[in-house]
Design a protein around this motif. Structure first.
Motif, short mmCIF file in Angstrom:
data_model
loop_
_atom_site.label_atom_id
_atom_site.label_comp_id
_atom_site.label_asym_id
_atom_site.label_seq_id
_atom_site.Cartn_x
_atom_site.Cartn_y
_atom_site.Cartn_z
N MET A 96 0.82 -1.22 0.00
CA MET A 96 0.00 0.00 0.00
C MET A 96 0.85 1.27 0.00
SD MET A 96 -3.20 -0.82 -0.28
CE MET A 96 -2.43 -1.83 -1.55
N ASP A 97 1.97 1.25 0.73
CA ASP A 97 2.88 2.40 0.68
C ASP A 97 3.43 2.58 -0.74
OD1 ASP A 97 2.65 3.35 3.26
OD2 ASP A 97 4.40 2.27 4.01
N LYS B 148 0.46 3.81 -3.15
CA LYS B 148 0.06 5.21 -3.02
C LYS B 148 1.11 6.12 -3.64
CE LYS B 148 1.69 6.08 1.72
NZ LYS B 148 1.32 6.08 3.14
N THR C 24 2.00 10.54 0.56
CA THR C 24 2.91 9.46 0.14
C THR C 24 3.98 9.12 1.17
OG1 THR C 24 4.35 11.04 -1.03
CG2 THR C 24 2.60 9.96 -2.31
N CYS D 176 -3.67 5.01 1.04
CA CYS D 176 -3.73 4.68 -0.38
C CYS D 176 -5.12 4.95 -0.93
CB CYS D 176 -3.34 3.22 -0.58
SG CYS D 176 -3.14 2.75 -2.31
#
Length: 518
Positions: A344-345, A348, A410, A438
């Motif tokens: 997810m990091d 995004k 982000t 995200c």
């Protein structure tokens, strides 16, 4: 386990098959679910529940069954209290805050938790699985607050709202209304469950919330990659760009497969061989020329993100793991959501770059210094009416605001582990926060894309009106997109509020309604 889950007539079957993220999305959007009813499968599930019962009779020590939770694992719970323990677990975690998950998101959570428990390594009863199946098919979903999970021990607080609904407590969304669970159960003649030992922990001590959001995020991100490719083609036409920037021979020299896929989509949208270079520039600016390299990062990352998400989806991710066949209780940390946090990091970051890309393309087409002869802000006003009309001026400001907010989100959540719960949970994943971030970045990027879809369509129509582009030269794909936009959005000649058409366009993006696939 076989490699794919059965799906028949919009029914997703759980138990003994791997679930795909697309099937989670289908359930989220209303598909019916069906639990495997084979007698040997039912027996494999029941064996785990019976094994837990046998340990109680033998006065065995099982974390979360005959002990307290977390740092309280050294506290013994008497056999006269073990049946109350799951209820206490659900109740003391009822402290979620923030916005609530949408019904679509909550259904995805239920699907993910059902799938994990249906693997048969959690010591729950078949009756528990059936109840989640029933609630999904009745479209009776728990009200789940977004905030309160650090992503290990799983999504304890948000998942407590699912556990609470199963026992008839808290609130549900039913028939479009938020109502007390007890009231809806009485109306539908549903008897609340009494959770068996280990079932409260099995329901809550897992990664279902972050995984559900990840499945939904993936679905939206892959659509955005395709949409931003279409938008780039429209931007190139609007700017009288150089279609040779997307040449097949050029991209063969740098063979990232996702990047090459994006270049192919743009090239095919532009009908590369029929559109000679019209611009005075030999090379377009980076936001056009490098679009495949920017969108391609997301496209190339999607396969590993799918692997992370679907492996987590098809895992037993609570603690302890119950091996009924070998009669083992295995204490570990499968509730840790590190893989989802990383995916997810990363997602995004890649998606926010799409917002930034489209924001730069919007800046070019609005500015008469850069847009090769189009009116400022793409206003279609003529004559002395031009002086009082401002076209997409405010929309571009909005795009800048949405992009800035997306970029702000982000910062990776996964590096912000906090030691908590008496330092028992001293290293945590923050996977659910990463997934929520995200989702916010996706929302903002979809807003940017919606604005660009309207603006770039107007830009192409202005080129046609100025007889600088033949409508007959448009590829069928671009012609279809323009026709879809024109059905909702007439040429912006006189200033008018655009909020409603923007919201409608965003909703269509999120529904996958724009025909952007070849």
């Amino acid at each position: 386990m076989s490699q794919t889950t059965q799906t028949t007539a919009q029914t997703v079957v759980f138990g003994r098959q791997l679930l795909s993220l697309e099937q989670v999305v289908a359930v989220a959007k209303g598909a019916k679910v069906e639990l495997c009813a084979d007698s040997d499968y039912i027996e494999s599930i029941q064996k785990g529940a019976r094994f837990i019962d046998s340990l109680l009779h033998e006065e065995g020590v099982v974390y979360g069954v005959t002990t307290g939770y977390g740092d309280s694992c050294t506290v013994a719970v008497g056999l006269d209290l073990v049946h109350e323990l799951p209820l206490h677990l659900s109740r003391f975690h009822g402290c979620g805050l923030g916005d609530t998950l949408s019904p679509l998101q909550a259904r995805a959570v239920m699907a993910c938790r059902l799938n994990s428990l249906a693997i048969g390594k959690s010591g729950v009863s078949y009756e528990l699985l059936q109840r989640i199946e029933t609630l999904l098919n009745l479209n009776l979903v728990p009200v789940i607050p977004e905030e309160g999970s650090v992503g290990a021990s799983g999504d304890l607080t948000p998942l407590s709202y699912l556990a609470a609904v199963l026992v008839g407590e808290r609130e549900v969304i039913y028939d479009g209304r938020r109502r007390p669970t007890q009231e809806v159960y009485a109306e539908l003649n549903i008897t609340p469950l009494r959770l068996r030992p280990k079932e409260g922990l099995a329901l809550m001590n897992g990664t279902a919330v972050m995984t559900a959001l990840a499945c939904l995020a993936y679905d939206r991100a892959q659509y955005l990659a395709r949409l931003c490719s279409r938008l780039t083609a429209l931007a190139s036409l609007t700017l009288k760009g150089n279609s040779h920037h997307f040449d097949e021979i050029l991209f063969a020299a740098k063979p990232h497969p996702g990047q090459n896929q994006i270049a192919t989509w743009i090239r095919e949208d532009l009908n590369h061989f029929e559109h000679p270079r019209n611009s005075d520039r030999l090379q377009d600016r980076y936001s056009i020329r490098c679009a495949p390299h920017i969108i391609g990062v997301l496209q190339d990352a999607l396969p590993f993100m799918r692997q992370f998400i679907e492996t987590e989806l098809n895992s037993a991710n609570d603690n302890p793991i119950v091996d009924a066949e070998g009669e083992h209780i295995l204490h570990g940390g499968h509730f840790y959501g590190g893989h989802i946090a990383f995916a997810m990091d990363g997602m995004k970051n890649a998606v926010a770059n799409l917002a930034d890309l489209i924001d730069r393309q919007m800046a070019l087409v609005m500015d008469p210094k850069f847009n090769n002869g189009l009116p400022a802000n793409l206003s279609a006003a003529t004559g002395n009416r031009r002086a009082i009309n401002h076209g997409f001026k405010a929309v571009q400001i909005g795009v800048s605001a949405w992009t800035a907010e997306a970029l702000k989100h982000t910062m990776p959540a996964s590096v912000f582990s906090r030691s908590t719960e008496c330092h028992n949970q001293d290293k945590v994943s923050m996977g659910t926060i990463a997934a929520r971030d995200c989702m916010r970045v996706l929302q903002l990027t979809e807003q940017v894309a919606a604005a660009a879809l309207l603006a770039m369509s107007q830009g192409v129509r202005l080129r046609i009106m100025q007889q600088e582009l033949a409508e007959t030269s448009l590829t069928p794909s671009l012609a279809t997109t323009l026709a879809q936009v024109e059905a909702d959005f007439s040429l912006l000649t006189e200033d008018r509020p655009l909020e409603a058409v923007l919201r409608n366009t965003i909703a269509k993006i999120q529904a996958g309604a724009w025909e952007v696939c070849q």
